[in-house]
Design an enzyme around this catalytic site. Structure first.
Site, PDB file in Angstrom:
ATOM      1  N   TYR A 154      20.249  10.049 104.829  1.00  0.00           N
ATOM      2  CA  TYR A 154      20.607   9.424 103.606  1.00  0.00           C
ATOM      3  C   TYR A 154      19.126   8.508 103.016  1.00  0.00           C
ATOM      4  O   TYR A 154      18.803   8.310 101.957  1.00  0.00           O
ATOM      5  CB  TYR A 154      21.541   8.101 104.087  1.00  0.00           C
ATOM      6  CG  TYR A 154      22.177   7.363 102.783  1.00  0.00           C
ATOM      7  CD1 TYR A 154      22.934   7.692 101.803  1.00  0.00           C
ATOM      8  CD2 TYR A 154      21.788   5.950 102.547  1.00  0.00           C
ATOM      9  CE1 TYR A 154      23.432   7.206 100.878  1.00  0.00           C
ATOM     10  CE2 TYR A 154      22.240   5.188 101.715  1.00  0.00           C
ATOM     11  CZ  TYR A 154      23.086   5.736 100.653  1.00  0.00           C
ATOM     12  OH  TYR A 154      23.617   4.955  99.727  1.00  0.00           O
ATOM     13  N   LYS A 158      17.559   9.206  99.699  1.00  0.00           N
ATOM     14  CA  LYS A 158      17.079   8.130  98.542  1.00  0.00           C
ATOM     15  C   LYS A 158      15.872   7.864  98.291  1.00  0.00           C
ATOM     16  O   LYS A 158      15.325   7.598  97.102  1.00  0.00           O
ATOM     17  CB  LYS A 158      17.896   6.848  99.066  1.00  0.00           C
ATOM     18  CG  LYS A 158      19.485   6.790  99.128  1.00  0.00           C
ATOM     19  CD  LYS A 158      19.983   7.252  97.698  1.00  0.00           C
ATOM     20  CE  LYS A 158      21.489   6.798  97.791  1.00  0.00           C
ATOM     21  NZ  LYS A 158      22.117   7.491  96.471  1.00  0.00           N
TER      22      LYS A 158
END
Length: 253
Positions: A154, A158
């Protein structure tokens, strides 16, 4: 910019949480809104709520990491609502794990939804923006881009969204298209509730603990992000592009 640019916005991951709040806010701002998500029931309900208030909206179910589905969905939006000139790349998932336990599937699925999905959506929508000589792109990053234990997939996705955003700003600026990223901190959503469950904590306890580490002494809400997205797609934000704005209740490095 044309004399009367289209007022059509596309929001991915709009079935719930931040995406649903952004879609509702853009409808209040006068946009016709396409709500896109894997959750067909969620986007249909969101679109119906907008229409019930007098707005224009359509809910479309799709997998943003599937190129054919993306092209078909964007074509449908253009046919039913008009050429989209606002894109909110919000679709995202988590598959948290420590690096030594993370599977290839956990890595691939997160990168596919966040990065590949945003690439496919932007590629499909930008042709309408460049034709209109007007556009606004807002990509959802996260404070996790700075690193977060148990989220190597993640965090990588991001962080990638930030480089993606800055490059879009460079490439599309000459067409009067801006691209910015919002990097939320702790936002109370189903996703953070799932994190609390994974950690064996009640959600209220989890939020209270998080609030003690935030300068404004509260966690964020989807509406906090919706307000910022509303500004970034407005006429008043036309000279802001290639920026990453941390919406986290305090400063981030």
């Amino acid at each position: 910019m044309t004399d009367s640019p289209s007022r059509v916005a596309v929001v991915t991951g709009a079935g719930r949480g931040i995406g649903a709040a952004v879609a509702a806010r853009l409808a209040d701002d006068g946009f016709a809104v396409a709500l896109l998500d894997l959750d067909e029931a969620g986007v249909k309900q969101g679109a119906e709520a907008i229409v019930a208030k007098g707005g224009k909206a359509v809910g479309v179910a799709l997998d943003v990491s599937d190129a054919e589905q993306v092209e078909a969905a964007v074509t449908r939006v253009a046919d039913e609502l008009g050429p989209p000139v606002v894109l909110i790349n919000n679709a995202g998932i988590t598959r948290d794990n420590l690096i030594f336990k993370m599977t290839e599937q956990e890595w691939d699925s997160v990168l596919d939804v966040h990065l590949k999905g945003s690439f496919l959506m932007t590629r499909a929508v930008q042709k309408y923006m460049t034709q209109q000589k007007y556009g606004r792109i807002v990509n959802l990053s996260s404070t996790s881009a700075l690193g977060n234990r148990g989220q190597v997939n993640y965090s990588a996705a991001k962080a990638g969204m930030q480089g993606f955003t800055k490059t879009l700003a460079i490439e599309l600026g000459k067409f009067n298209v801006t691209a910015n990223a919002i990097a939320p901190g702790f936002i109370a959503t189903d996703m953070t509730a799932a994190t609390a469950e994974r950690l064996g904590m009640g959600f209220e306890e989890f939020k209270a603990a998080a609030a003690t580490q935030i300068p404004v002494q509260r966690v964020g809400t989807p509406d906090d992000i919706a307000h910022l997205a509303s500004f970034l797609v407005s006429e008043g934000a036309g000279f802001i592009s290639g920026q990453v704005i941390y919406a986290a209740g305090g400063p981030k490095d």
